[in-house]
Write an enzyme that holds these catalytic residues in place. Structure first.
Site, PDB file in Angstrom:
ATOM      1  CB  SER A 258      -0.941  -0.002   1.212  1.00 39.68           C
ATOM      2  OG  SER A 258      -1.810  -1.120   1.160  1.00 39.68           O
TER       3      SER A 258
ATOM      4  N   PRO B 275      -4.495  -8.295  -0.964  1.00 38.57           N
ATOM      5  CG  PRO B 275      -6.505  -8.863   0.033  1.00 38.57           C
ATOM      6  CD  PRO B 275      -5.867  -8.684  -1.303  1.00 38.57           C
TER       7      PRO B 275
ATOM      8  CG  ASN C 156       9.546  -1.650  -0.120  1.00 46.71           C
ATOM      9  OD1 ASN C 156      10.136  -0.623  -0.466  1.00 46.71           O
ATOM     10  ND2 ASN C 156       8.458  -1.621   0.641  1.00 46.71           N
TER      11      ASN C 156
ATOM     12  N   GLY D 107     -35.717 -37.195   5.554  1.00 51.74           N
ATOM     13  CA  GLY D 107     -35.986 -36.879   6.956  1.00 51.74           C
ATOM     14  C   GLY D 107     -34.890 -37.449   7.833  1.00 51.74           C
TER      15      GLY D 107
ATOM     16  CB  SER E 268     -31.136 -36.939   0.948  1.00 53.44           C
ATOM     17  OG  SER E 268     -32.501 -37.040   1.276  1.00 53.44           O
TER      18      SER E 268
END
Length: 631
Positions: free
Chosen positions: A34, A108, A161, A463, A537
């Protein structure tokens, strides 16, 4: 403004004459991404006076550079980013010099935001990968480099850097350069340009630094102005994905879209990639009149010399340079959804202008983005990357992503939420996909059903365990047999003794269990049979997948709605007792979720009736839907 500004008209005219470079900055947390972008904005004089005043104020509140202005705050616009001193979301910024215009994405560094980083990289032509001179090449450096390679970025700047904190050491810079080049050998970058710099002081960002007399290369800004990253899309094979069929009247039928690659002219032969139907380009139509030629990036309407069946999603190509057409291919997949990927689950796949149902049929291996190791896996979580096999519901025209980004990239869409679940890059088609075709049968489903004098259907009982599904289903089958109906009962326990005996009870195995059962149930429907399925299921997506295998009129979902407390009290197999004691993992209702059906055709509340009474309600709805008739 930080410096005198040109008039808006003059600026717009100047911008129109310049080339555009999209690039991203990426690297480890606190490497200075940044700050570097803030420095570029500051040095190119794109900060207004009021912004500068606000920046000075914010620097006192959030800054990390002491009394100096914190340039990182120009990009870290989210309050959470400023408070934590990190980048969370992708921030896009525009700036320009006399030679070029730029759009830069600050992505990020944290691993949990991999999907955000991939989003920023997807449209970039170059990556500036920052390396802290004090720390050297880290796992995050390797992770971001791999993702850039995966997404087709071929030009990299290794921005070493904070070189000022290492006394502008040539040795430190050289060691980092050697280390990075060694790692990047297998990533296929076309160019790697290491540059020593200090984003904080501005050294070697936009102007050479006297503290780096040993460095003879360009500054970062000079390199960004000069580097050529544009692939010659016009020289590639012609690809025209049809966005819209334009039929304003009976005398005009054109196919509108944007030319993804190549060049097309009136008189050129053309072929519809999927169907193989051919014709010749008659006209290339635009709002400003017909064109003699259209090039990559042009939005046009093409008319053909012949009446050819073409729809949205079709891809037009040159007959001698066609894309691959298949319904199965291998791809790299970046998972972008909180809910995990389960092979076998149905999604929507969007590639270019074509959207089709698709299934991840196999997860070949997961990729450790920090080490590039290939790991065995059955499912994918948020931000994870894998090589997978995918099958689509209809043949798809595509190129390998390495050859053509437009026709080789796709997204997977969650069919329930419409959210983007994953981004994918096609590696290659699966050869067998082009050799396997549906075999036409002389006796079809309708003929088999007529022989049985009935209408086929799937009765899907769902169910919790102990809800009474199997009891009711058995009574239903008995009643249907008395009525002379041909049936087959598939029960969850029974299929696990044979067809699915290799599956466990993890979420991934549950998905595969229902996928297989759904395919078997479809075969019984094809045989003209009423197939009764009793399966917990638990996931709505899998029940929807089975529903989609047959005609809507042939699927009846029956939710046996029994409270969990009642199921636990019944506990006919002693399973709840063991699950509550921690002896059975992934048990639905206890340690694994059950997603209640929202649109079941029938809801049976077992506390309100006997099995006989509830079974009679099932018979009544089958009669009402015209699936069976009472004598």
């Amino acid at each position: 403004m930080h410096a005198p500004a040109a008039s808006s008209a003059a600026l717009a005219d100047a911008v129109a004459q310049k080339t555009l470079l999209r690039f991203i900055t990426c690297g480890s947390v606190d490497d200075g991404k940044s700050t570097l972008i803030g420095r570029l904005l500051y040095d190119t004089k794109l900060i207004f006076d009021d912004q500068l005043a606000a920046l000075e104020k914010d620097s006192k509140k959030y800054g990390t550079t002491g009394p100096a202005i914190d340039l990182a705050l120009l990009v870290d616009g989210l309050e959470a980013e400023r408070e934590q001193g990190i980048t969370i979301d992708v921030a896009y910024r525009y700036f320009a010099t006399d030679k070029r215009t730029f759009i830069v994405a600050d992505t990020p560094g944290h691993e949990q935001y991999t999907r955000n980083m991939a989003t920023g990289a997807s449209t970039a032509g170059l990556a500036v990968i920052l390396v802290d001179a004090r720390k050297g090449v880290l796992t995050q450096t390797k992770r971001h480099s791999f993702i850039c390679s995966l997404l087709g970025i071929r030009h990299v700047v290794v921005a070493v850097n904070k070189i000022d904190l290492m006394d502008y050491s040539h040795r430190v810079f050289a060691d980092i350069e050697v280390s990075y080049r060694e790692f990047a050998k297998k990533l296929g970058f076309e160019s790697i340009t290491p540059i020593p710099m200090s984003a904080l002081t501005g050294a070697n960002v936009s102007a050479p630094s006297p503290d780096l007399p040993w460095y003879r290369g360009p500054t970062l800004l000079e390199h960004l102005e000069q580097v050529d990253v544009d692939a010659d899309l016009s020289a590639q094979p012609m690809r025209f994905p049809v966005q819209w069929v334009n039929r304003p009247n009976l005398d005009f039928r054109g196919f509108a879209g944007t030319l993804a690659s190549g060049t097309v002219r009136p008189g050129d032969p053309i072929v519809v990639a999927a169907s193989g139907k051919s014709s010749t380009v008659a006209r290339i139509v635009t709002m400003d009149g017909d064109l003699d030629a259209a090039h990559a990036g042009d939005s046009v309407t093409i008319t053909l010399a012949d009446e050819v069946d073409i729809a949205r999603g079709d891809v037009l190509a040159h007959p001698t340079a066609r894309p691959e057409v298949a319904n199965q291919f291998t791809a790299n997949l970046i998972w972008m959804e909180e809910e995990r990927l389960f092979p076998g689950r149905s999604y929507l796949l969007k590639c270019g202008t074509r959207t089709t149902p698709a299934t991840v049929t196999g997860l070949k291996h997961k990729i450790d983005v920090n080490t590039l190791d290939e790991l065995a896996a059955k499912t994918l979580g948020l931000n994870e990357i894998a090589e997978v096999n995918i099958e689509t519901g209809a043949p798809l025209a595509f190129d390998a992503y390495a050859d053509n980004h437009d026709t080789g990239a796709f997204i997977l869409i969650d069919r329930e939420t419409n959210a983007t679940a994953a981004a994918g890059m096609i590696l290659h088609g699966l050869r067998r996909a082009t050799n396997i075709h549906h075999h036409a049968s002389l006796v079809d489903r309708s003929a088999r059903a007529r022989l049985k004098r009935q209408k086929p259907a799937i009765l899907w009982f769902t169910g919790l365990s102990g809800s009474g599904k199997s009891t009711i289903a058995n009574v239903v089958e008995q009643k249907l047999a008395v009525m002379g109906q041909h049936t087959m009962l598939l029960d969850g326990d029974n299929v696990r003794h044979g067809l699915n005996k290799d599956l466990g009870f993890t979420d991934a195995d549950r998905v595969e269990n229902i996928r297989r059962v759904g395919e078997v149930a479809k075969l019984f429907v094809d045989a003209g049979t009423i197939v009764i399925c009793c399966f917990i299921s638990p996931f709505e997506a899998e029940r929807s997948l089975v529903r989609g295998l047959v005609d809507e009129s042939e699927f009846v979902e029956i939710f046996v709605d029994t409270p969990l407390e009642t199921c636990i009290a019944r506990d006919p197999k002693g399973l709840y007792r063991r699950a509550l004691a921690g002896e059975i993992p992934n048990f639905t209702g206890v340690s694994s979720p059950y997603e209640r059906p929202e649109d079941a055709e029938l809801v049976l509340e077992t506390p309100t009736g006997t099995a006989e009474e509830l079974a009679e309600r099932v018979i009544e709805i089958l009669v009402a839907k015209g699936l069976i008739e009472r004598d």
